[in-house]
Write an enzyme that holds these catalytic residues in place. Structure first.
Site, short mmCIF file in Angstrom:
data_model
loop_
_atom_site.label_atom_id
_atom_site.label_comp_id
_atom_site.label_asym_id
_atom_site.label_seq_id
_atom_site.Cartn_x
_atom_site.Cartn_y
_atom_site.Cartn_z
N GLU A 160 -44.87 20.57 90.19
CA GLU A 160 -44.97 20.01 88.83
C GLU A 160 -45.45 21.06 87.84
OE1 GLU A 160 -45.78 15.34 90.04
OE2 GLU A 160 -47.48 16.59 89.53
N ARG B 90 -42.63 26.36 81.83
CA ARG B 90 -42.18 27.74 81.87
C ARG B 90 -42.60 28.52 80.63
NH1 ARG B 90 -36.76 25.21 81.19
NH2 ARG B 90 -38.23 23.83 80.17
N GLN C 33 -47.83 32.50 93.48
CA GLN C 33 -48.17 31.43 94.42
C GLN C 33 -48.13 31.97 95.84
OE1 GLN C 33 -45.53 28.09 94.10
NE2 GLN C 33 -46.82 26.79 95.36
N ARG D 203 -50.04 16.70 81.13
CA ARG D 203 -50.52 16.46 82.49
C ARG D 203 -51.90 15.82 82.57
NH1 ARG D 203 -45.85 16.69 85.48
NH2 ARG D 203 -44.62 18.47 84.77
C1 LIG Z 1 -45.10 12.19 83.61
C2 LIG Z 1 -44.00 13.16 83.87
C3 LIG Z 1 -42.90 12.77 84.62
C4 LIG Z 1 -41.86 13.66 84.89
N1 LIG Z 1 -40.80 13.25 85.64
C5 LIG Z 1 -39.82 14.11 85.92
C6 LIG Z 1 -38.68 13.74 86.73
O1 LIG Z 1 -38.60 12.60 87.20
N2 LIG Z 1 -37.72 14.66 87.00
C7 LIG Z 1 -37.78 15.91 86.49
O2 LIG Z 1 -36.88 16.70 86.75
N3 LIG Z 1 -38.82 16.31 85.73
C8 LIG Z 1 -39.82 15.45 85.43
N4 LIG Z 1 -40.88 15.87 84.67
C9 LIG Z 1 -40.92 17.26 84.21
C10 LIG Z 1 -40.52 17.38 82.73
O3 LIG Z 1 -39.19 16.95 82.53
C11 LIG Z 1 -40.65 18.83 82.25
O4 LIG Z 1 -39.73 19.64 82.91
C12 LIG Z 1 -42.02 19.41 82.51
O5 LIG Z 1 -43.02 18.51 82.11
C13 LIG Z 1 -42.17 20.74 81.78
O6 LIG Z 1 -42.40 20.49 80.41
P1 LIG Z 1 -41.52 21.09 79.23
O7 LIG Z 1 -40.11 20.74 79.39
O8 LIG Z 1 -42.20 20.65 77.98
O9 LIG Z 1 -41.57 22.65 79.49
P2 LIG Z 1 -42.53 23.84 79.03
O10 LIG Z 1 -42.05 25.03 79.74
O11 LIG Z 1 -43.96 23.43 79.21
O12 LIG Z 1 -42.16 24.03 77.54
C14 LIG Z 1 -42.99 23.73 76.42
C15 LIG Z 1 -42.09 23.37 75.25
O13 LIG Z 1 -41.31 24.50 74.89
C16 LIG Z 1 -40.00 24.07 74.53
N5 LIG Z 1 -39.03 24.60 75.51
C17 LIG Z 1 -39.29 25.08 76.75
N6 LIG Z 1 -38.18 25.50 77.34
C18 LIG Z 1 -37.17 25.27 76.48
C19 LIG Z 1 -35.78 25.48 76.55
N7 LIG Z 1 -35.20 26.01 77.61
N8 LIG Z 1 -35.06 25.12 75.49
C20 LIG Z 1 -35.62 24.59 74.40
N9 LIG Z 1 -36.95 24.35 74.26
C21 LIG Z 1 -37.72 24.69 75.30
C22 LIG Z 1 -40.00 22.55 74.54
O14 LIG Z 1 -40.37 22.09 73.26
C23 LIG Z 1 -41.08 22.25 75.55
O15 LIG Z 1 -41.68 20.97 75.41
C24 LIG Z 1 -41.92 14.99 84.39
C25 LIG Z 1 -43.03 15.37 83.64
C26 LIG Z 1 -44.06 14.49 83.38
C27 LIG Z 1 -45.25 14.96 82.58
#
Ligand SMILES: Cc1cc2nc3c(=O)[nH]c(=O)nc-3n(C[C@H](O)[C@H](O)[C@H](O)COP(=O)(O)OP(=O)(O)OC[C@H]3O[C@@H](n4cnc5c(N)ncnc54)[C@H](O)[C@@H]3O)c2cc1C
Length: 290
Positions: free
Chosen positions: A136, A141, A148, A245
């Site tokens: 998770e 990213r 790790q 988280r």
């Molecule tokens: C409660 C919960 C349930 C979840 N369930 C699932 C699930 O069932 N299946 C699953 O696959 N995932 C699941 N996830 C993971 C979720 O979809 C995200 O991949 C994960 O939380 C990483 O967050 P993020 O996408 O905000 O990425 P981060 O890397 O933290 O990025 C931060 C922000 O930067 C921007 N950003 C990052 N990368 C890009 C990009 N490539 N393009 C455009 N903007 C970008 C976005 O605004 C993003 O919010 C879950 C997450 C949570 C918290």
């Protein structure tokens, strides 16, 4: 300039280690330690500042490092300097360090100028966390770097496991957990032994041979295998991770670990993280600005 450094020694939690009757080690809660925080040397700005023919009092700027709580933390100080560079706000009319909190409220939280806190990196070691947790965490990213434990390189001698809270208070579930990890460890040892016999290691170095064995043997390991991970992220990324988280929607092990980390970051850098409200009962941190 001789400023006190952040006390990062208190920013850690070391969980207890338990063992099954057969000696399989496991942990019941996450541990973390903040290994590195920003280090900022304001005086290094002097050469740049003194190169402009304007009425800035450079010494006044460089000596302005305190708010009502003493020297402001290096991260906030660095981020504020980054913001002040954008508008060359180094003269008398600038926001002073004593008003750093309102500066961050206006810029980062309301003004959308979040990039200035991207200069502040925090490196955190997590342990007592399992492969589900790290799977998770590494989904985050943007602005993050990870290292790790390699299950290919590291042998089964260092295998430990993590018991979820749901199993800990129920005798039957707890006994079943201990049985399961004893079996996993035995199965791993058995597979590794058989693979050492069957894999053709001719021409492979000692390390390559070990990896060839470990990478196949690890297939029997469950999600609840411990997976220590070092994560470095900038303050903007950590704020996003805390928002996602340390949330009631997140799974409980990552919620608990990120809640504890978030509390430590609030203590270390109140200007940057201090808007998060703590709910220790539910391990959540919420902010209207996240
Ligand atoms: C409660 C919960 C349930 C979840 N369930 C699932 C699930 O069932 N299946 C699953 O696959 N995932 C699941 N996830 C993971 C979720 O979809 C995200 O991949 C994960 O939380 C990483 O967050 P993020 O996408 O905000 O990425 P981060 O890397 O933290 O990025 C931060 C922000 O930067 C921007 N950003 C990052 N990368 C890009 C990009 N490539 N393009 C455009 N903007 C970008 C976005 O605004 C993003 O919010 C879950 C997450 C949570 C918290």
């Amino acid at each position: 300039m001789d400023l006190p450094r952040l006390d990062i020694k208190s920013s850690n939690i070391t969980p207890l280690i338990f063992q099954t009757a057969s000696g399989t080690p496991y942990l019941k809660s996450p541990g973390f330690s903040i290994l590195a925080v920003p280090s900022f040397t304001p005086d290094a700005m002097r050469g740049f500042l003194e190169g402009f023919d304007v009425d800035w009092d450079v010494d006044d700027y460089l000596n302005d490092q305190h708010d009502e709580n003493g020297a402001i933390p290096d991260g906030a100080n660095l981020a504020m300097t980054a913001g002040q560079l954008c508008y060359m706000s180094f003269g008398a009319a600038r926001t002073r360090r004593k008003d750093a909190k309102s500066y961050f409220d206006k810029t980062v939280r309301i003004g959308g100028h979040g990039s200035i806190i991207e200069h502040c990196n925090y490196t955190v070691l997590f342990w007592g966390v399992d492969r589900a947790f790290t799977h998770e965490l590494v989904r985050h990213r943007a602005g993050m770097a990870y290292s790790q434990l390699s299950q290919r390189y590291v042998s089964g001698k260092l295998l430990r496991f993590v018991e979820r809270a749901e199993f800990q208070d129920d005798v039957a579930l707890h006994d079943e957990f201990e049985r399961r990890i004893d079996v996993a460890r035995k199965e791993y040892d058995y597979l590794a032994q058989e693979l050492r016999r069957t894999i053709n290691v001719e021409g492979l170095s000692k390390t390559e041979a070990r990896k060839a064995v470990n990478q196949a043997a690890r297939n029997c390991l469950p999600n609840e295998t411990e997976a220590p991970i070092l994560a470095t992220g900038n303050a903007r990324s950590w704020r996003h991770i805390i928002h996602m988280r340390a949330s009631k929607h997140a799974d409980t092990p990552i919620r608990r670990a990120i809640y504890q980390l978030g509390c430590a970051l609030i203590d270390l850098e109140p200007h940057i993280f201090g808007d998060f409200q703590k709910d220790p009962e539910h391990f959540t941190l919420t902010s209207q600005y996240a």
